[in-house]
Design a protein around this motif. Structure first.
Motif, PDB file in Angstrom:
ATOM      1  N   SER A  61       0.854  -1.186   0.000  1.00  0.00           N
ATOM      2  CA  SER A  61       0.000   0.000   0.000  1.00  0.00           C
ATOM      3  C   SER A  61       0.890   1.237   0.000  1.00  0.00           C
ATOM      4  O   SER A  61       2.087   1.166   0.267  1.00  0.00           O
ATOM      5  CB  SER A  61      -0.902   0.007   1.225  1.00  0.00           C
ATOM      6  OG  SER A  61      -0.124   0.092   2.413  1.00  0.00           O
ATOM      7  N   ARG A  96      -2.357   6.941   2.242  1.00  0.00           N
ATOM      8  CA  ARG A  96      -3.619   7.582   1.886  1.00  0.00           C
ATOM      9  C   ARG A  96      -4.328   7.930   3.197  1.00  0.00           C
ATOM     10  O   ARG A  96      -4.064   7.319   4.230  1.00  0.00           O
ATOM     11  CB  ARG A  96      -4.504   6.642   1.055  1.00  0.00           C
ATOM     12  CG  ARG A  96      -3.935   6.250  -0.310  1.00  0.00           C
ATOM     13  CD  ARG A  96      -3.868   7.448  -1.250  1.00  0.00           C
ATOM     14  NE  ARG A  96      -3.450   7.069  -2.594  1.00  0.00           N
ATOM     15  CZ  ARG A  96      -2.183   6.989  -3.006  1.00  0.00           C
ATOM     16  NH1 ARG A  96      -1.206   7.258  -2.152  1.00  0.00           N
ATOM     17  NH2 ARG A  96      -1.903   6.663  -4.249  1.00  0.00           N
ATOM     18  N   LEU A 156      -6.628   7.862   6.341  1.00  0.00           N
ATOM     19  CA  LEU A 156      -7.302   6.760   7.018  1.00  0.00           C
ATOM     20  C   LEU A 156      -8.584   7.194   7.727  1.00  0.00           C
ATOM     21  O   LEU A 156      -9.573   6.459   7.743  1.00  0.00           O
ATOM     22  CB  LEU A 156      -6.351   6.132   8.047  1.00  0.00           C
ATOM     23  CG  LEU A 156      -5.116   5.421   7.518  1.00  0.00           C
ATOM     24  CD1 LEU A 156      -4.242   4.983   8.684  1.00  0.00           C
ATOM     25  CD2 LEU A 156      -5.508   4.222   6.671  1.00  0.00           C
ATOM     26  N   ARG A 157      -8.553   8.341   8.364  1.00  0.00           N
ATOM     27  CA  ARG A 157      -9.695   8.856   9.111  1.00  0.00           C
ATOM     28  C   ARG A 157      -9.802  10.358   8.849  1.00  0.00           C
ATOM     29  O   ARG A 157      -8.829  10.998   8.443  1.00  0.00           O
ATOM     30  CB  ARG A 157      -9.519   8.635  10.624  1.00  0.00           C
ATOM     31  CG  ARG A 157      -9.311   7.200  11.052  1.00  0.00           C
ATOM     32  CD  ARG A 157     -10.628   6.432  11.060  1.00  0.00           C
ATOM     33  NE  ARG A 157     -10.476   5.127  11.675  1.00  0.00           N
ATOM     34  CZ  ARG A 157     -10.036   4.040  11.039  1.00  0.00           C
ATOM     35  NH1 ARG A 157      -9.693   4.113   9.762  1.00  0.00           N
ATOM     36  NH2 ARG A 157      -9.940   2.887  11.671  1.00  0.00           N
ATOM     37  N   GLY A 168      -7.207   4.187  14.201  1.00  0.00           N
ATOM     38  CA  GLY A 168      -6.438   4.165  12.965  1.00  0.00           C
ATOM     39  C   GLY A 168      -4.969   4.472  13.142  1.00  0.00           C
ATOM     40  O   GLY A 168      -4.217   4.469  12.159  1.00  0.00           O
TER      41      GLY A 168
END
Length: 306
Positions: free
Chosen positions: A260, A263, A265-266, A290
């Motif tokens: 990955s 990006r 997350l929350r 997170g």
């Protein structure tokens, strides 16, 4: 089904190809029909000294198998020297199609004891070296409107490791460099990808093996020979991967991984903006599940290679 890799007659520069992963990758490309520029200064693991012998040994192996290779003993860690590496390919083979940035050194130390010279040396070889050699080849790739880069990153940078602030920072920087190359040179059909290699080599053979548990772990690691990384490097530079760019992969014995990339997350929103107190009261509880745990590479890859 037989896949045509399209590498016959292509010219590949492999830095740090005097041994270990670099040698295995150079041999893999040669086996696929490519002509190889073997770049290696023949230095110690820490970057000291120099000898043409490692590069000569790699060339002898390639030629014994019927391949073609030239040698460059110029350092990747200097802009002018990196130009000579690319010029070596032009002088001997008349073109460059692939650059594999593999050269590296280690100068491990706990962060609060790391000498600035050890920081600079590791960053110069890994990160600056990857930029210098890639940048030297870029005008050729742009002119011919095709080319491929394969860079070596590391789980030490992607995940983390103790005592490797210089190495980890450089390796994570290489992942960002690769993505920028992929974005900037997409218009010229130039691709750029990363590999986080797993292999038992001189860069890992300092792992302690005193207790029975440590000896068992090292025995497992020794199964991950440098050769297990070569097929992925050859694939990423081949026609079979012509639509793959800006990605990060890993090879671990018989396992392959796609990583990955960062990006969001929350998220949290406040109509009135944020104060430190409000962040503590509302945002942190929303984010807490997170938060990334403080793990090292071995914690994430905790199972035995298979």
């Amino acid at each position: 089904m037989t896949v045509d890799l399209g590498l016959t007659g292509k010219v590949v520069i492999v830095t740090g190809a005097g041994g270990g992963i670099g040698r295995a990758i150079a041999q893999g490309f040669a086996d696929a029909g490519a002509k190889i520029v073997i770049n290696d200064i023949g230095a110690s693991l820490g970057g000291e000294g120099g000898s043409a012998s490692p590069a000569q040994e790699t060339r002898a192996m390639i030629e014994a198998a019927g391949g073609e290779a030239a040698i460059s003993t110029d350092s990747v860690a200097d802009w002018d020297s990196a130009q000579k590496i690319v010029q070596c390919a032009m002088d001997n083979f008349g073109r460059v199609d692939v650059v594999v940035n593999n050269a590296g050194i280690l100068r491990d130390a706990i962060f609060h004891k790391m000498d600035p010279s050890d920081w600079r040396s590791v960053v110069d070889v890994h990160l600056n070296g990857s930029f210098y050699v890639s940048r030297a080849a870029a005008p050729l790739f742009r002119k011919q409107e095709v080319g491929a880069y394969v860079h070596m990153t590391s789980t030490s940078g992607l995940i983390g490791n103790v005592g490797q602030a210089n190495y980890s920072a450089a390796k994570l920087g290489i992942a960002a460099l690769s993505k920028s190359i992929a974005l900037d040179m997409k218009r010229y059909n130039v691709r750029s990808n990363c590999i986080a290699p797993f292999a038992w080599s001189r860069m890992t053979n300092s792992i302690p093996a005193n207790s029975p548990e440590e000896k068992a772990r090292v025995a497992k690691l020794q199964q991950m020979t440098p050769e297990t990384n070569a097929p992925l490097a050859v694939f990423l530079a081949s026609e079979a991967a012509r639509d793959v760019t800006g990605q990060i992969f890993a090879a671990r014995l018989n396992e392959l991984f796609l990583f990955s990339q960062p990006r969001p997350l929350r998220s949290a929103h406040s109509d009135t903006g944020w104060t430190p107190e409000l962040i503590a009261e509302r945002a942190l509880p929303a984010f807490r599940s997170g938060l990334i745990p403080q793990e090292v590479s071995g914690d994430v890859f905790a199972w035995d290679p298979i």
